[in-house]
Enzyme design. Structure first.
Site, PDB file in Angstrom:
ATOM      1  N   LYS A  65      -9.196   4.285  -7.301  1.00 43.47           N
ATOM      2  CA  LYS A  65      -9.692   3.121  -8.047  1.00 43.47           C
ATOM      3  C   LYS A  65      -9.891   3.417  -9.544  1.00 43.47           C
ATOM      4  CE  LYS A  65     -11.085   0.114  -4.381  1.00 43.47           C
ATOM      5  NZ  LYS A  65     -11.380   0.567  -3.037  1.00 43.47           N
ATOM      6  N   PHE A  74     -14.663   1.757   5.575  1.00 45.57           N
ATOM      7  CA  PHE A  74     -13.437   1.237   4.969  1.00 45.57           C
ATOM      8  C   PHE A  74     -12.777   2.375   4.199  1.00 45.57           C
ATOM      9  CE2 PHE A  74     -10.648  -0.410   1.775  1.00 45.57           C
ATOM     10  CZ  PHE A  74      -9.917  -1.338   2.494  1.00 45.57           C
ATOM     11  N   ASP A  77     -15.387  10.199   0.905  1.00 46.08           N
ATOM     12  CA  ASP A  77     -14.490   9.216   0.297  1.00 46.08           C
ATOM     13  C   ASP A  77     -15.252   8.552  -0.852  1.00 46.08           C
ATOM     14  OD1 ASP A  77     -12.910   7.117  -0.493  1.00 46.08           O
ATOM     15  OD2 ASP A  77     -12.460   6.404   1.530  1.00 46.08           O
TER      16      ASP A  77
HETATM   17  C1  LIG Z   1     -10.558   0.768  -1.868  1.00 44.81           C
HETATM   18  C2  LIG Z   1     -10.894   1.899  -0.986  1.00 44.81           C
HETATM   19  C3  LIG Z   1      -9.905   2.657  -0.345  1.00 44.81           C
HETATM   20  C4  LIG Z   1      -8.443   2.274  -0.403  1.00 44.81           C
HETATM   21  O1  LIG Z   1      -7.930   2.261  -1.700  1.00 44.81           O
HETATM   22  P1  LIG Z   1      -6.532   1.497  -1.986  1.00 44.81           P
HETATM   23  O2  LIG Z   1      -6.213   1.901  -3.391  1.00 44.81           O
HETATM   24  O3  LIG Z   1      -6.812   0.037  -1.851  1.00 44.81           O
HETATM   25  O4  LIG Z   1      -5.550   1.993  -0.993  1.00 44.81           O
HETATM   26  C5  LIG Z   1     -10.293   3.748   0.407  1.00 44.81           C
HETATM   27  N1  LIG Z   1     -11.580   4.085   0.528  1.00 44.81           N
HETATM   28  C6  LIG Z   1     -12.576   3.378  -0.068  1.00 44.81           C
HETATM   29  C7  LIG Z   1     -13.998   3.823   0.094  1.00 44.81           C
HETATM   30  C8  LIG Z   1     -12.260   2.247  -0.827  1.00 44.81           C
HETATM   31  O5  LIG Z   1     -13.234   1.534  -1.380  1.00 44.81           O
END
Ligand SMILES: *Cc1c(COP(=O)(O)O)cnc(C)c1O
Length: 413
Positions: free
Chosen positions: A264, A150, A235
């Site tokens: 985040k 994700f 990520d």
């Molecule tokens: C939440 C998340 C994203 C996307 O972040 P948004 O601010 O919702 O666009 C990307 N990578 C990971 C691992 C995430 O948990």
């Protein structure tokens, strides 16, 4: 537990649920809790019921709701300057990026807003690096990603998602990605070609249910990337910034990626702030006009992000998460056989697999809300627990006690 209901336009949870359901797109399916006020690990609904927030905005609220240092930084900046655009310099961005880079051990930061934007930025960065530094032929850059990933919701990112909900009916899809089983180093090795510019990986897959790869995976990936001149992109948008008991989840494994995406918690739960961090030999391929964002690096975001970095510089929150990991695991593992069939814990982050024969994850979360705990299900029968890193041992116990009670009641039918 009820307190005085906060003043709002309507007076009942049901009225807000009906309204929101009627006037918003149905791209979420929220639990029937209407938050009106929040402080620290606690949120209060419209009718004055209080809940422990065991989701923390998917780790966007690592320091709890309205952390005083973060609110103060935002307030202070609101009285100075909020938006300049990058057409000009601002006095917040430099200090923020200097300290964020030092925190994650990189030389340069590219500030954006949301997580998906940071991932998009990283994809553009590694492709450009591939063409300009590695010598990949035009339009041939190849990126390896992981099954179950994700990384956000843009068209390019959902192109390499294997979650049908995220992916289907949003084509045509962006080419240039190969997905391999998460945690399978041999599969990554087999997928690397001369055109491979990067491996994009979550050190722990949060949305997938806090899936932790085998111990040797990230160190092996690091070695493979170095050997094959491929950039390792971690990520850390959900796993980073203290969640795992270390500043970055990669650090837990003693691994340093070439590129980090952060988001985040970087915005302190106040404003969206994301960033890509890399050394200048990589970041240097980005030149004026080749990438940007109207809001990226704005002074309000930078001031809040800087205050977040200062909270992490002391190591206090990371230490606290690391110290509570053992209790958290022990309390959750005690539920194995009581309706729980799987538990994965790292720091203050847990994936709990509920016996699908007993109930769904969503049902469990509804029942948990009835016991004053907010959590989120993912992929059918898994619940994700990620309370603010400021949680006390007693409050943590309240979460696991509530889960135990929910399971017991379900077992008794
Ligand atoms: C939440 C998340 C994203 C996307 O972040 P948004 O601010 O919702 O666009 C990307 N990578 C990971 C691992 C995430 O948990």
């Amino acid at each position: 537990m009820t307190a005085t209901a906060p003043a709002g336009e309507l007076t009942s949870n049901a009225a807000y649920i009906e309204l929101e359901d009627r006037v918003t797109a149905h791209n979420y399916s929220p639990l029937p809790v209407v938050v009106a006020q929040a402080e620290g690990v606690w949120v209060t609904d419209v009718e004055g019921n209080r809940y422990i927030d065991a989701l923390s905005g998917y780790s966007a609220l690592n320091f709890g709701h309205r952390h005083p240092d973060l609110v103060a930084a935002a307030r202070d900046q609101l009285d100075r300057a909020t938006l300049t655009s990058r057409a000009f310099f601002n006095d917040q961005l430099g200090p923020f990026c200097r300290d964020l880079a030092a925190l994650v051990g990189k030389e340069a930061i590219l500030p954006m807003n949301t997580g998906a934007e940071a991932v998009e930025t990283a994809i553009k960065l590694v492709r450009k690096w591939g063409y300009q530094q590695k010598g990949v032929a035009a339009d041939q850059a190849h990126i390896i990603v992981m099954d179950g990933n994700f990384h956000g919701r843009t068209t390019t990112i959902v192109s390499f998602s294997d979650d049908p909900d995220a992916h289907d009916d949003y084509g045509p899809y962006t080419p240039g990605f190969t997905s391999v089983p998460y945690g399978d180093l041999a599969a990554v090795e087999a997928a690397v070609t001369d055109n491979t510019v990067a491996v994009l990986v979550e050190p722990i897959q949060g949305e997938q249910g806090v899936q932790i790869p085998p111990e040797s995976f990230l160190p092996g990936l690091r070695e493979l990337c170095t050997e094959r001149n491929v950039l390792m992109v971690a990520d850390e948008i959900q796993s980073g910034l203290g969640r795992t008991g270390t500043t970055l989840a990669c650090a837990y494994e003693g691994v340093e990626a070439d590129v980090y995406t952060l988001g985040k918690a970087l915005g302190g739960g106040i404003v969206p702030v994301s960033a890509v961090a890399a050394d200048t030999d990589v970041m240097g391929v980005i030149t004026p006009g080749t990438h940007g964002s109207t809001f990226g690096g704005n002074p309000l975001a930078a001031a809040v992000g800087h205050a977040v970095v200062k909270l992490l510089e002391t190591g206090e929150h990371q230490r606290h998460a690391a110290e509570l990991e053992g209790d958290f695991r022990e309390q959750l593992e005690a539920l194995q056989g009581q309706g729980v069939v799987g538990v994965r814990v790292r720091g203050l982050w847990a994936g709990v697999d509920i016996d699908p024969g007993l109930m769904t994850g969503k049902q469990a979360c509804k029942l948990l809300a009835g016991k004053g705990v907010l959590a989120k299900d993912t992929h059918g029968s898994t619940i994700r627990l990620a309370p603010p890193l400021t949680i006390t041992p007693t409050e943590l116990r309240q979460i696991t006690d509530a889960l135990a009670a929910v399971l017991q009641e379900a077992r008794q039918g």
